[in-house]
Design a protein around this motif. Structure first.
Motif, PDB file in Angstrom:
ATOM      1  N   ALA A   1       5.208   5.585   6.936  1.00  0.00           N
ATOM      2  CA  ALA A   1       6.185   6.802   7.561  1.00  0.00           C
ATOM      3  C   ALA A   1       7.416   6.516   7.158  1.00  0.00           C
TER       4      ALA A   1
ATOM      5  N   GLU B   1      -0.036   5.784   3.539  1.00  0.00           N
ATOM      6  CA  GLU B   1       0.208   6.169   4.922  1.00  0.00           C
ATOM      7  C   GLU B   1       1.704   5.907   5.563  1.00  0.00           C
TER       8      GLU B   1
ATOM      9  N   ARG C   1       7.994   7.157  14.250  1.00  0.00           N
ATOM     10  CA  ARG C   1       6.631   7.138  13.403  1.00  0.00           C
ATOM     11  C   ARG C   1       6.114   8.370  12.947  1.00  0.00           C
ATOM     12  N   LYS C   2       6.323   9.319  13.417  1.00  0.00           N
ATOM     13  CA  LYS C   2       5.734  10.640  13.166  1.00  0.00           C
ATOM     14  C   LYS C   2       6.578  11.342  12.188  1.00  0.00           C
TER      15      LYS C   2
ATOM     16  N   ASN D   1       0.893  -1.107  -0.029  1.00  0.00           N
ATOM     17  CA  ASN D   1       0.010  -0.081  -0.018  1.00  0.00           C
ATOM     18  C   ASN D   1       0.890   1.112   0.039  1.00  0.00           C
ATOM     19  N   ALA D   2       2.114   1.266  -0.010  1.00  0.00           N
ATOM     20  CA  ALA D   2       2.992   2.648   0.111  1.00  0.00           C
ATOM     21  C   ALA D   2       4.573   2.000  -0.326  1.00  0.00           C
TER      22      ALA D   2
ATOM     23  N   GLY E   1       2.269   1.721   6.462  1.00  0.00           N
ATOM     24  CA  GLY E   1       1.060   2.205   7.245  1.00  0.00           C
ATOM     25  C   GLY E   1       0.080   1.294   7.053  1.00  0.00           C
ATOM     26  N   LYS E   2      -1.211   1.484   7.561  1.00  0.00           N
ATOM     27  CA  LYS E   2      -2.396   0.810   7.681  1.00  0.00           C
ATOM     28  C   LYS E   2      -3.265   1.144   6.189  1.00  0.00           C
ATOM     29  N   LYS E   3      -3.061   2.266   5.955  1.00  0.00           N
ATOM     30  CA  LYS E   3      -4.205   3.006   4.857  1.00  0.00           C
ATOM     31  C   LYS E   3      -3.132   3.151   3.614  1.00  0.00           C
TER      32      LYS E   3
ATOM     33  N   ASN F   1      10.899   3.085   4.690  1.00  0.00           N
ATOM     34  CA  ASN F   1       9.739   3.459   5.307  1.00  0.00           C
ATOM     35  C   ASN F   1       8.891   2.545   5.977  1.00  0.00           C
TER      36      ASN F   1
END
Length: 187
Positions: free
Chosen positions: A143, A141, A162-163, A109-110, A136-138, A133
């Protein structure tokens, strides 16, 4: 004895002469290039495996069978898995005086890991990096977590939370000054 002429023989003879002439021409003047705006390699079910394209025909990303809009229109190559989902590629893009060249492998997904080169001929800014990276879940997304890079003469290893905040930096600037950043862990 009179021999009947057969029109089919004349047609076959004509094609034979043309084929022989074509083969002789390609032997004497071999063409070593093929030009196209996009080349797709597909499996036996016509699902995409690889696409090589110019910017006008670069495919949009496919994730879980759904096509999404790409943020930029690069030229390059896209890799697909056996389900037809994009799993990475090479992209070459330029906007005004800035160029970006990247080689990326994706999570489902990323972006997962990438190597990139960025240059701006107008400002002289430049960067070469390997980035890793988090998934992410979406969609989109993930990080940014680790970067090994040289940016405008500063070489460094940067590890982020993670931010996306840098929590460890080990770098040397363009003048040779080292920097080690280990801020207190914030939880």
């Amino acid at each position: 004895m009179k021999v009947k002429s057969n029109p089919l023989l004349y047609i076959l003879l004509g094609w034979n002469v043309l084929l022989t002439a074509f083969l002789a021409y390609t032997y004497v003047y071999p063409d070593k290039t093929t030009a196209t705006e996009r080349l797709d390699i597909v499996d036996k079910n016509n699902s995409p495996l690889l696409s090589i394209s110019n910017a006008d025909h670069f495919p949009d990303p496919i994730i879980d069978g759904k096509t999404h809009k790409r943020a930029v229109s690069p030229s390059g190559m896209v890799f697909f898995n056996e389900d037809g989902n994009e799993v990475g590629g090479m992209a070459f893009s330029k906007r005004d005086s800035a160029s970006l060249n990247a080689f990326v492998f994706d999570y489902s997904n990323a972006d997962a890991i990438g190597m990139l080169v960025q240059e701006d001929s107008g400002t002289g800014a430049h960067r070469a990096a390997i980035q890793i990276n988090d998934k992410g879940k979406k969609l989109g997304e993930g990080a940014h977590r680790i970067s090994l890079q040289n940016e405008n003469g500063t070489a460094g290893l940067f590890i982020m939370d993670r931010k996306g905040n840098i929590v460890i930096e080990l770098s040397v600037d363009s003048l040779g000054k080292p920097n080690l950043l280990l801020p207190q862990a914030t939880r």
